[in-house]
Write a protein that holds these residues in place. Structure first.
Motif, PDB file in Angstrom:
ATOM      1  N   ALA A  33       0.843  -1.177   0.000  1.00 30.07           N
ATOM      2  CA  ALA A  33       0.000   0.000   0.000  1.00 30.07           C
ATOM      3  C   ALA A  33       0.890   1.244   0.000  1.00 30.07           C
ATOM      4  N   ILE A  34       0.358   2.321  -0.542  1.00 32.51           N
ATOM      5  CA  ILE A  34       1.066   3.589  -0.563  1.00 32.51           C
ATOM      6  C   ILE A  34       0.194   4.630   0.123  1.00 32.51           C
ATOM      7  N   GLY A  35       0.789   5.356   1.029  1.00 36.77           N
ATOM      8  CA  GLY A  35       0.056   6.398   1.737  1.00 36.77           C
ATOM      9  C   GLY A  35       0.705   7.756   1.538  1.00 36.77           C
ATOM     10  N   TRP A  36      -0.108   8.789   1.591  1.00 31.86           N
ATOM     11  CA  TRP A  36       0.378  10.166   1.607  1.00 31.86           C
ATOM     12  C   TRP A  36       0.158  10.726   3.004  1.00 31.86           C
ATOM     13  N   TYR A  37       1.228  11.231   3.578  1.00 28.03           N
ATOM     14  CA  TYR A  37       1.180  11.911   4.858  1.00 28.03           C
ATOM     15  C   TYR A  37       1.472  13.397   4.625  1.00 28.03           C
ATOM     16  N   ARG A  38       1.121  14.202   5.620  1.00 26.48           N
ATOM     17  CA  ARG A  38       1.546  15.591   5.593  1.00 26.48           C
ATOM     18  C   ARG A  38       1.898  16.038   7.001  1.00 26.48           C
ATOM     19  N   GLN A  39       2.803  16.999   7.036  1.00 30.37           N
ATOM     20  CA  GLN A  39       3.209  17.564   8.319  1.00 30.37           C
ATOM     21  C   GLN A  39       3.319  19.073   8.184  1.00 30.37           C
ATOM     22  N   ALA A  40       2.472  19.773   8.915  1.00 31.89           N
ATOM     23  CA  ALA A  40       2.505  21.225   8.943  1.00 31.89           C
ATOM     24  C   ALA A  40       3.422  21.674  10.082  1.00 31.89           C
ATOM     25  N   PRO A  41       3.946  22.879  10.001  1.00 27.01           N
ATOM     26  CA  PRO A  41       4.833  23.374  11.053  1.00 27.01           C
ATOM     27  C   PRO A  41       4.168  23.310  12.429  1.00 27.01           C
ATOM     28  N   GLY A  42       4.875  22.713  13.373  1.00 28.04           N
ATOM     29  CA  GLY A  42       4.359  22.634  14.731  1.00 28.04           C
ATOM     30  C   GLY A  42       3.311  21.578  14.959  1.00 28.04           C
ATOM     31  N   LYS A  43       3.025  20.769  13.939  1.00 24.36           N
ATOM     32  CA  LYS A  43       1.989  19.754  14.067  1.00 24.36           C
ATOM     33  C   LYS A  43       2.570  18.372  13.804  1.00 24.36           C
ATOM     34  N   GLN A  44       1.836  17.367  14.268  1.00 20.13           N
ATOM     35  CA  GLN A  44       2.272  15.999  14.021  1.00 20.13           C
ATOM     36  C   GLN A  44       1.985  15.582  12.591  1.00 20.13           C
TER      37      GLN A  44
END
Length: 120
Positions: A33-44
């Motif tokens: 499986a392939i997932g897309w994650y994201r991380q914003a400044p100061g967030k998990q």
């Protein structure tokens, strides 16, 4: 050895669109499986979309109806079509390959990330 490579990030105005790509080596792409994650400044870091080897998809509630994940098994590539972008979508986006099942995703390989910035 780089095995997952993201591209397609950039600066876009709110309401605009971007398409991210995640190119993987065949040995990683196959049967994972392939997932897309994201991380914003100061967030998990958060998982926003996932697609199984069989093509089943699931999305974080905050992106449903706006982001679409797809995969091209012949090209060993996964895409994330991002429409109606919001300022709060601003983050570094990472793709990851791993095992999914029973409502969970366990990534084993990560890309280097691509920056998405949405301006108001």
């Amino acid at each position: 050895q780089v095995q997952l490579v993201e591209s397609g990030g950039g600066l876009v105005q709110a309401g605009g669109s971007l398409r991210l790509s995640c190119a993987a080596s065949r040995s990683i792409f196959s049967n994972r499986a392939i997932g897309w994650y994201r991380q914003a400044p100061g967030k998990q870091r958060e998982l926003v979309a996932i697609i199984t080897n069989g093509g089943r998809t699931s999305y974080h509630d905050s992106v449903k109806g706006r982001l679409t994940i797809s995969r091209d098994n012949a090209q060993n590539t996964v895409y994330l079509q991002m429409n109606s972008l919001k300022v709060e979508d601003t983050a570094v986006y990472y793709c990851a390959a791993g095992v999914s099942g029973l409502g969970s995703f366990r990534p084993s390989y990560w890309g280097q990330g691509t920056q998405v910035t949405v301006s108001s």
